[in-house]
Design a protein around this motif. Structure first.
Motif, short mmCIF file in Angstrom:
data_model
loop_
_atom_site.label_atom_id
_atom_site.label_comp_id
_atom_site.label_asym_id
_atom_site.label_seq_id
_atom_site.Cartn_x
_atom_site.Cartn_y
_atom_site.Cartn_z
N TYR A 158 0.72 -1.14 -0.03
CA TYR A 158 -0.09 -0.15 0.26
C TYR A 158 0.73 1.12 -0.03
O TYR A 158 1.92 1.11 0.66
CB TYR A 158 -0.90 0.05 1.25
CG TYR A 158 -2.11 -0.88 0.95
CD1 TYR A 158 -3.44 -0.01 0.53
CD2 TYR A 158 -2.47 -2.27 1.15
CE1 TYR A 158 -4.39 -0.91 0.00
CE2 TYR A 158 -3.37 -3.00 0.73
CZ TYR A 158 -4.39 -2.41 0.20
OH TYR A 158 -5.58 -2.93 -0.03
N ILE A 159 0.44 2.47 -0.68
CA ILE A 159 1.13 3.59 -0.87
C ILE A 159 1.08 4.27 0.33
O ILE A 159 -0.30 4.36 0.83
CB ILE A 159 0.75 4.16 -2.06
CG1 ILE A 159 0.92 3.43 -3.37
CG2 ILE A 159 1.64 5.63 -2.19
CD1 ILE A 159 0.32 4.41 -4.53
N VAL A 160 2.22 4.89 0.88
CA VAL A 160 2.19 5.91 2.05
C VAL A 160 2.60 7.04 1.58
O VAL A 160 3.67 7.33 1.14
CB VAL A 160 3.01 5.07 2.98
CG1 VAL A 160 3.06 6.02 4.41
CG2 VAL A 160 2.57 3.67 3.58
N LEU A 165 -3.76 6.84 -0.03
CA LEU A 165 -5.07 7.23 0.30
C LEU A 165 -5.80 6.17 0.67
O LEU A 165 -7.00 6.25 1.14
CB LEU A 165 -5.81 7.98 -0.94
CG LEU A 165 -5.86 7.16 -2.35
CD1 LEU A 165 -6.79 6.06 -2.48
CD2 LEU A 165 -6.06 8.31 -3.62
N GLY A 166 -5.28 4.82 0.70
CA GLY A 166 -6.01 3.75 1.08
C GLY A 166 -6.39 2.95 -0.26
O GLY A 166 -5.70 2.87 -1.12
N ASP A 167 -7.34 2.14 -0.22
CA ASP A 167 -7.80 1.26 -1.28
C ASP A 167 -8.69 1.97 -2.02
O ASP A 167 -9.76 2.16 -1.60
CB ASP A 167 -8.39 -0.15 -0.55
CG ASP A 167 -8.50 -1.11 -1.60
OD1 ASP A 167 -9.24 -0.82 -2.64
OD2 ASP A 167 -8.04 -2.22 -1.77
N ALA A 168 -8.25 2.46 -3.30
CA ALA A 168 -9.02 3.28 -3.95
C ALA A 168 -10.34 2.42 -4.61
O ALA A 168 -11.51 3.11 -4.53
CB ALA A 168 -8.22 3.50 -5.24
N GLY A 169 -10.19 1.36 -4.76
CA GLY A 169 -11.38 0.34 -5.39
C GLY A 169 -12.31 0.46 -4.37
O GLY A 169 -13.56 0.58 -4.48
O1 LIG Z 1 -2.22 2.13 -1.66
C1 LIG Z 1 -2.51 1.36 -2.58
C2 LIG Z 1 -1.89 0.00 -3.30
C3 LIG Z 1 -2.78 -0.57 -4.13
N1 LIG Z 1 -4.11 -0.24 -4.26
C4 LIG Z 1 -4.95 0.53 -3.78
O2 LIG Z 1 -5.90 0.90 -3.91
N2 LIG Z 1 -4.04 1.30 -2.86
#
Ligand SMILES: O=c1cc[nH]c(=O)[nH]1
Ligand SMILES: O=P(O)(O)OC[C@H]1O[C@H](OP(=O)(O)OP(=O)(O)O)[C@H](O)[C@@H]1O
Ligand SMILES: [Mg+2]
Length: 216
Positions: A197-199, A202-206
Motif C-alpha cells: 500500500y502507498i504511504v 489514500l488507502g484502497d481506491a477500489g
Molecule cells: O495504496 C494502494 C495500493 C494498491 N491499491 C490501492 O488501492 N491502494
C-alpha cells in the motif's frame, strides 16, 4: 517521462488532497467524481502532445480554420478502481475506443503475490495511441502485467499511463519495463508498506469508490 500534475499548483492537487482526506472519503460520490475530474484534466494535458490536423469548418457566417485531433486514442483501464478515472478520460476523448482489463493480486502461501489477468476486452491497438488508467500505481505489478499483455495484442504507437497517486518504486518498475511510456500522475509518494500500500497514499481506491470487497 513522468509528469506530476500537482507540481504546477493546478486544481489537480486540490482534488488529490480531497481523495486523500479520511473525512472526505466517507463521501463516495465525491471520491469517484474527484477521480473523474483528474481523468478529465489528464485528458486535456495529454491532448496537448497528440497530433492535430488543420480543417475548415463551415459556420453559419463563413468558413473557419480549425485544428482537430487527428485520431482518437484507445482508452484502457484496470478494473475496478480504474472506472471513474477512465470515465473522466472518456468524457474528453469522447469518441475513443475502449479496453477493459481485470487484474488482481493472487496471494501465495509465503505472503508474496502474483497478478492474475482474467477478463479482457480490447479493440485494435496497432499503431494507435494507448492511454491506460488506474488510480493507484503501487508496486507497478498490475500495470506492467497489463502493458505486457496489451503489447502482445498489438503494437501501440505510444503509451500513456494516468494515475491519481503513484509510488516511486512503481514508476521505476514501469520505466524499466518500457522507457518510452509517459506517466501522468496526480501526485507521487515515496513509501510502500510491506503489503504494497502507498504511504501516505489514500488507502484502497477500489473500496473507497465502490465499497469493501470480500477476498476471493
Ligand atoms: O495504496 C494502494 C495500493 C494498491 N491499491 C490501492 O488501492 N491502494
Ligand atoms: O501497483 P500494484 O501493486 O499492482 O497495485 C495497484 C493496483 O491495486 C489496486 O487495485 P486492487 O487490486 O486493489 O483492485 P480493485 O480495483 O478491485 O480494488 C489499484 O487500482 C491497482 O490496480
Ligand atoms: Mg483495491
Amino acid at each position: 517521462m513522468v509528469v506530476n500534475l500537482s507540481e504546477q499548483h493546478s486544481l489537480v492537487s486540490n482534488w488529490v488532497s480531497e481523495l486523500r482526506d479520511i473525512e472526505l472519503q466517507t463521501d463516495r460520490m465525491r471520491f469517484r467524481r474527484n477521480l473523474e475530474r483528474i481523468g478529465e484534466a489528464a485528458a486535456y494535458e495529454i491532448s496537448k502532445v497528440l497530433p492535430f490536423v488543420n480543417r475548415e469548418v463551415q459556420t453559419p457566417l463563413g468558413v473557419a480554420a480549425a485544428k482537430v485531433l487527428e485520431h482518437q486514442p484507445v482508452l484502457a483501464t484496470i478494473l475496478r478502481a480504474g472506472l471513474p478515472l477512465h470515465q473522466g478520460l472518456l468524457n474528453y476523448f469522447d469518441k475513443a475506443d475502449n479496453a477493459f482489463i481485470s487484474a488482481y493480486r493472487k496471494h501465495n502461501k509465503d505472503g508474496s503475490f502474483d497478478i492474475s489477468l482474467d477478463y479482457i476486452s480490447c479493440p485494435e491497438l496497432e499503431d494507435r495511441v494507448l492511454i491506460i488508467s488506474d488510480p493507484m500505481l503501487a508496486t507497478g505489478a498490475s500495470l506492467v502485467k497489463t502493458i505486457q499483455f496489451l503489447k502482445e495484442e498489438g503494437h501501440p504507437k505510444e503509451i500513456h499511463v494516468v494515475t491519481a497517486v503513484a509510488c516511486t518504486v512503481g514508476i521505476e518498475y514501469v520505466k524499466r519495463e518500457d522507457p518510452t511510456v509517459t506517466i501522468w500522475c496526480g501526485d507521487i509518494d515515496d513509501e510502500l508498506t510491506a503489503k504494497g500500500y502507498i504511504v501516505p497514499g489514500l488507502g484502497d481506491a477500489g473500496d473507497l469508490a465502490f465499497g469493501v470487497k470480500i477476498q476471493m
